[in-house]
Design an enzyme around this catalytic site. Structure first.
Site, PDB file in Angstrom:
ATOM      1  N   HIS A  36       0.932  -1.284  -0.047  1.00 35.94           N
ATOM      2  CA  HIS A  36       0.111   0.036   0.076  1.00 35.94           C
ATOM      3  C   HIS A  36       0.990   1.246   0.117  1.00 35.94           C
ATOM      4  O   HIS A  36       1.067   1.760   1.117  1.00 35.94           O
ATOM      5  CB  HIS A  36      -0.961   0.019   1.196  1.00 35.94           C
ATOM      6  CG  HIS A  36      -1.899   1.132   1.438  1.00 35.94           C
ATOM      7  ND1 HIS A  36      -3.010   1.001   1.999  1.00 35.94           N
ATOM      8  CD2 HIS A  36      -2.013   2.231   0.741  1.00 35.94           C
ATOM      9  CE1 HIS A  36      -3.755   2.106   1.924  1.00 35.94           C
ATOM     10  NE2 HIS A  36      -3.370   2.717   1.048  1.00 35.94           N
TER      11      HIS A  36
ATOM     12  N   HIS B 153      -7.862  -6.898   6.981  1.00 33.82           N
ATOM     13  CA  HIS B 153      -7.376  -5.802   8.117  1.00 33.82           C
ATOM     14  C   HIS B 153      -7.818  -6.442   9.585  1.00 33.82           C
ATOM     15  O   HIS B 153      -8.961  -6.974   9.839  1.00 33.82           O
ATOM     16  CB  HIS B 153      -8.473  -4.482   8.135  1.00 33.82           C
ATOM     17  CG  HIS B 153      -7.738  -3.334   8.498  1.00 33.82           C
ATOM     18  ND1 HIS B 153      -7.174  -2.753   7.539  1.00 33.82           N
ATOM     19  CD2 HIS B 153      -7.568  -2.694   9.702  1.00 33.82           C
ATOM     20  CE1 HIS B 153      -6.493  -1.353   8.154  1.00 33.82           C
ATOM     21  NE2 HIS B 153      -6.822  -1.449   9.501  1.00 33.82           N
TER      22      HIS B 153
ATOM     23  N   GLU C  55      -2.620  -1.750  -3.218  1.00 31.36           N
ATOM     24  CA  GLU C  55      -3.777  -0.985  -2.894  1.00 31.36           C
ATOM     25  C   GLU C  55      -3.354   0.419  -2.674  1.00 31.36           C
ATOM     26  O   GLU C  55      -2.171   0.831  -2.108  1.00 31.36           O
ATOM     27  CB  GLU C  55      -4.353  -1.789  -1.772  1.00 31.36           C
ATOM     28  CG  GLU C  55      -3.259  -1.816  -0.342  1.00 31.36           C
ATOM     29  CD  GLU C  55      -4.034  -2.511   0.718  1.00 31.36           C
ATOM     30  OE1 GLU C  55      -3.944  -2.159   2.018  1.00 31.36           O
ATOM     31  OE2 GLU C  55      -4.771  -3.541   0.549  1.00 31.36           O
TER      32      GLU C  55
END
Length: 250
Positions: free
Chosen positions: A44, A200, A76
């Site tokens: 990310h 997550h 991401e």
């Protein structure tokens, strides 16, 4: 097919960035994770490069292409023009779009598909025209209309935001309630022809129940909990532990 595991290396990068030194090495630890059976690597990149640096992307792309061509690179991030350019240069197999503000410490909510629908249609179309699978970060709150709107963007998958579920590690009753909402969201996605990822605050402890409730879960992307376990068990054994928690036979 069992749920696959993509190892998010952001936490490793953040540890490396505490010093102006090349260790811990994302390339070497990524190699160990893939050798241990991870299906891919996730990054990310944020504008301030506080963990993943833009210079890390070609290194990890080459690692996958040269040594593990059967695995995937997942990038991401928020769909800014700079991020989209980065994706087009890196050619990941999957792009996971998230609605983060650049100042956020971490992703903490899914898209508002009612407000963002037209923007997402443009972005999804652009990425898919380059041959990338697109997944959209979604709240797992059972909102079936939101799932329908996610489908209308042209995305291939949604990624369920499992932060609230992971946060219930000390409250099993609340965790079960949130898990059922996640399952209802996944059921709605499958009904629309979408595949489903999740990520997550997932751990070896809470993954089995998630996979049992969503047996067609395609992929989980895990960084913080996996990195924490790797300090105790080592990267290779940690990947094997998470694979087993995903329902894989090792």
């Amino acid at each position: 097919m069992p749920t696959t595991l993509s190892v998010n290396v952001n936490a490793i990068a953040m540890l490396r960035n505490r010093r102006d030194l090349p260790w811990p090495s994302l390339e070497n630890l990524g190699r160990i994770a893939l050798q241990a059976g991870a299906s891919g690597l996730t990054v990310h990149p944020r504008p301030d490069q506080r963990h993943i640096r833009f210079s890390d992307l070609p290194v990890l792309r080459a690692l996958i292409d040269d040594e593990f061509p059967q695995t995937e690179f997942n990038i991401e991030g928020y769909p800014s023009e700079d991020f989209l350019d980065l994706c087009e240069r890196s050619e990941p197999e999957q792009v996971t779009l998230v609605p983060d503000d650049p100042s956020q410490a971490t992703s903490d909510h899914g898209f508002d598909f009612r407000a963002d629908q037209e923007m997402l249609k443009r972005v999804v179309g652009r990425l898919k025209s380059k041959g990338m699978r697109v997944s959209l970060f979604a709240d797992g709150d059972g909102d079936t209309e939101a799932v329908q709107l996610a489908k209308s963007t042209g995305a291939d998958r949604i990624e369920l935001y499992t932060g609230p579920y992971g946060g219930c590690y000390d409250d099993p009753s609340l965790g079960a309630t949130i898990l059922e909402k996640l399952g209802q969201t996944a059921d709605a996605a499958f009904a629309e022809g979408l595949e489903v990822n999740a990520g997550h605050d997932l751990t070896v402890a809470n993954l089995p129940a998630l996979v049992k409730r969503i047996p067609k879960l395609a992929e989980v992307s895990i960084g913080h909990g996996l990195t924490a376990d790797a300090l105790e068990y080592g990267m290779a054994e940690t990947v094997r532990r998470f694979r087993r928690a995903c329902g894989q036979t090792i």
